[in-house]
Design a protein around this motif. Structure first.
Motif, PDB file in Angstrom:
ATOM      1  N   MET A   1       0.826  -1.207   0.000  1.00  0.00           N
ATOM      2  CA  MET A   1       0.000   0.000   0.000  1.00  0.00           C
ATOM      3  C   MET A   1       0.857   1.252   0.000  1.00  0.00           C
ATOM      4  N   LYS A   2       1.936   1.179   0.725  1.00  0.00           N
ATOM      5  CA  LYS A   2       2.836   2.327   0.795  1.00  0.00           C
ATOM      6  C   LYS A   2       3.488   2.582  -0.550  1.00  0.00           C
ATOM      7  N   LEU A   3       3.838   1.464  -1.215  1.00  0.00           N
ATOM      8  CA  LEU A   3       4.465   1.611  -2.522  1.00  0.00           C
ATOM      9  C   LEU A   3       3.503   2.267  -3.498  1.00  0.00           C
ATOM     10  N   SER A   4       2.242   1.880  -3.422  1.00  0.00           N
ATOM     11  CA  SER A   4       1.227   2.457  -4.300  1.00  0.00           C
ATOM     12  C   SER A   4       1.063   3.942  -4.042  1.00  0.00           C
ATOM     13  N   GLN A   5       1.100   4.328  -2.771  1.00  0.00           N
ATOM     14  CA  GLN A   5       0.968   5.742  -2.427  1.00  0.00           C
ATOM     15  C   GLN A   5       2.169   6.521  -2.934  1.00  0.00           C
ATOM     16  N   GLY A   6       3.371   5.894  -2.787  1.00  0.00           N
ATOM     17  CA  GLY A   6       4.579   6.578  -3.251  1.00  0.00           C
ATOM     18  C   GLY A   6       4.550   6.765  -4.757  1.00  0.00           C
ATOM     19  N   HIS A   7       4.068   5.712  -5.465  1.00  0.00           N
ATOM     20  CA  HIS A   7       3.969   5.793  -6.924  1.00  0.00           C
ATOM     21  C   HIS A   7       2.985   6.885  -7.326  1.00  0.00           C
ATOM     22  N   GLY A   8       1.865   6.957  -6.575  1.00  0.00           N
ATOM     23  CA  GLY A   8       0.878   7.994  -6.866  1.00  0.00           C
ATOM     24  C   GLY A   8       1.429   9.383  -6.611  1.00  0.00           C
ATOM     25  N   THR A   9       2.236   9.515  -5.556  1.00  0.00           N
ATOM     26  CA  THR A   9       2.840  10.813  -5.238  1.00  0.00           C
ATOM     27  C   THR A   9       3.805  11.238  -6.336  1.00  0.00           C
ATOM     28  N   ASP A  10       4.611  10.295  -6.848  1.00  0.00           N
ATOM     29  CA  ASP A  10       5.552  10.591  -7.932  1.00  0.00           C
ATOM     30  C   ASP A  10       4.808  11.040  -9.188  1.00  0.00           C
ATOM     31  N   GLU A  11       3.675  10.360  -9.479  1.00  0.00           N
ATOM     32  CA  GLU A  11       2.884  10.722 -10.653  1.00  0.00           C
ATOM     33  C   GLU A  11       2.294  12.118 -10.489  1.00  0.00           C
ATOM     34  N   THR A  12       1.827  12.411  -9.281  1.00  0.00           N
ATOM     35  CA  THR A  12       1.263  13.740  -9.013  1.00  0.00           C
ATOM     36  C   THR A  12       2.320  14.817  -9.181  1.00  0.00           C
ATOM     37  N   ARG A  13       3.520  14.549  -8.692  1.00  0.00           N
ATOM     38  CA  ARG A  13       4.607  15.511  -8.824  1.00  0.00           C
ATOM     39  C   ARG A  13       4.988  15.720 -10.284  1.00  0.00           C
ATOM     40  N   THR A  14       4.998  14.620 -11.039  1.00  0.00           N
ATOM     41  CA  THR A  14       5.315  14.732 -12.463  1.00  0.00           C
ATOM     42  C   THR A  14       4.269  15.569 -13.185  1.00  0.00           C
ATOM     43  N   HIS A  15       3.003  15.334 -12.906  1.00  0.00           N
ATOM     44  CA  HIS A  15       1.924  16.110 -13.521  1.00  0.00           C
ATOM     45  C   HIS A  15       2.031  17.584 -13.126  1.00  0.00           C
ATOM     46  N   THR A  16       2.376  17.835 -11.870  1.00  0.00           N
ATOM     47  CA  THR A  16       2.541  19.219 -11.405  1.00  0.00           C
ATOM     48  C   THR A  16       3.689  19.896 -12.139  1.00  0.00           C
ATOM     49  N   LYS A  17       4.785  19.184 -12.317  1.00  0.00           N
ATOM     50  CA  LYS A  17       5.943  19.739 -13.026  1.00  0.00           C
ATOM     51  C   LYS A  17       5.603  20.049 -14.486  1.00  0.00           C
ATOM     52  N   ILE A  18       4.809  19.176 -15.102  1.00  0.00           N
ATOM     53  CA  ILE A  18       4.400  19.401 -16.492  1.00  0.00           C
ATOM     54  C   ILE A  18       3.586  20.697 -16.610  1.00  0.00           C
ATOM     55  N   VAL A  19       2.648  20.884 -15.685  1.00  0.00           N
ATOM     56  CA  VAL A  19       1.834  22.106 -15.688  1.00  0.00           C
ATOM     57  C   VAL A  19       2.703  23.335 -15.447  1.00  0.00           C
ATOM     58  N   LEU A  20       3.618  23.247 -14.503  1.00  0.00           N
ATOM     59  CA  LEU A  20       4.464  24.394 -14.154  1.00  0.00           C
ATOM     60  C   LEU A  20       5.438  24.747 -15.275  1.00  0.00           C
ATOM     61  N   THR A  21       5.992  23.731 -15.940  1.00  0.00           N
ATOM     62  CA  THR A  21       6.901  24.013 -17.056  1.00  0.00           C
ATOM     63  C   THR A  21       6.145  24.657 -18.216  1.00  0.00           C
ATOM     64  N   SER A  22       4.927  24.182 -18.484  1.00  0.00           N
ATOM     65  CA  SER A  22       4.114  24.766 -19.556  1.00  0.00           C
ATOM     66  C   SER A  22       3.794  26.227 -19.264  1.00  0.00           C
ATOM     67  N   LEU A  23       3.384  26.503 -18.034  1.00  0.00           N
ATOM     68  CA  LEU A  23       3.050  27.875 -17.642  1.00  0.00           C
ATOM     69  C   LEU A  23       4.265  28.786 -17.723  1.00  0.00           C
ATOM     70  N   SER A  24       5.391  28.327 -17.205  1.00  0.00           N
ATOM     71  CA  SER A  24       6.622  29.127 -17.232  1.00  0.00           C
ATOM     72  C   SER A  24       7.084  29.368 -18.665  1.00  0.00           C
TER      73      SER A  24
END
Length: 309
Positions: A1-24
């Motif tokens: 379960m922890k691994l799944s949460q960590g994987h989800g957190t990494d995906e969320t961070r990647t999506h956030t970075k994509i949005v931030l790079t596009s905006l910048s």
């Protein structure tokens, strides 16, 4: 379960970075686009004309910019902005986020050599450019249209989607990737110099206590990376611009057969220095572009609770 949460957190961070790079990237592109247009017009100046031709008389970035404003008004400096924005919605997130992910995959503590960072940056740039090449082609064609307007001719395209549609109709679906090889060559060199140098220079500045991880360190790193990227990529940029600007005639004839043919003809007709046409506006654009982008991106990352790049 922890691994799944960590994987989800990494995906969320990647999506956030994509949005931030596009905006910048959108902020940086809008700010510096007039310089990019001037650079493109300067690189096309004298194309396929002997040095003795009146149309190939010497000019500079300042004269080109004044000519655009006098003939088309201040908005003429933003001809082709929309496809440029569309391009960066694909190009920048792939290369920036891709570089960071590849860097972190190779090592977790960021202790990579400059040469390894350069290779990682180049690979990220190549992948991003292949994906974004159609939008880049539309941008270059629309920027070159301003040359036709100044001669009293009708522009070829009314907008980015019209440009893409007409290119497909006239040159086939593969025509959207015209100039992709010089484009990829340039992308490899630009990102090799830009990403690796920014990353390395920023850590050098911080490690040697020249500045903290703030706007001063980001500014110094962006200036150094912009200069190295320009020196490496300018010849490939000239070839890329000319390859992408040419359109096939009804008989299928083109001015340049390939990148090498374009480079040889450019040097033969205009001299070796022609490969560095637009060097100053290229650097003048890359410097401010990277300053606006990196300062914005680092700030957005801080606001989003992400670590520094």
């Amino acid at each position: 379960m922890k691994l799944s949460q960590g994987h989800g957190t990494d995906e969320t961070r990647t999506h956030t970075k994509i949005v931030l790079t596009s905006l910048s990237a959108m902020v940086a592109e809008t700010t510096t686009f007039p310089i990019d247009l001037t650079k493109t017009r300067l690189q096309l100046h004298g194309e396929s004309h002997p040095l003795s031709s009146p149309s190939a008389r010497p000019t500079n970035a300042f004269r080109v910019a004044l000519e655009i404003i006098s003939q088309q008004g201040i908005l003429g400096l933003y001809k082709g902005l929309s496809p440029a924005i569309i391009r960066h919605l694909f190009y920048t997130p792939i290369r920036i986020v891709g570089y960071e992910n590849l860097r972190n995959f190779v090592t977790s503590d960021g202790s990579l050599s400059l040469s390894t960072k350069a290779l990682v940056g180049g690979i990220s740039g190549v992948i991003a450019q292949v994906v974004a090449s159609p939008a880049d082609l539309a941008k270059v064609r629309m920027q070159a249209d301003s040359c036709m307007v100044s001669k009293g001719l009708q522009p070829r395209y009314s907008g980015p989607f019209d440009a893409l549609s007409k290119i497909v109709s006239a040159e086939g679906f593969g025509g959207l990737w015209r100039g992709v090889f010089p484009n990829v060559q340039r992308a490899f060199l630009v990102n090799m110099g830009e990403l690796a140098c920014y990353d390395h220079a920023k850590h050098f500045v911080i490690h040697n206590q020249i500045a903290d991880d703030n706007v001063y360190a980001h500014t110094l790193a962006s200036i150094m990376s912009g200069l190295s990227a320009t020196a490496l990529s300018c010849p490939a940029d000239v070839v890329k611009t000319r390859m992408m600007n040419q359109a096939s005639s009804k008989e299928g004839n083109v001015v340049y057969k390939n990148s090498y043919d374009c480079m040889v003809k450019t040097v033969k007709i205009e001299g070796l220095r022609a490969l560095w046409k637009g060097f100053f506006p290229t650097w003048a654009r890359l410097g401010p572009w990277q300053f606006v982008f990196w300062v914005s991106y680092e700030k957005f990352r801080q606001i989003a609770g992400l670590s520094s790049f």
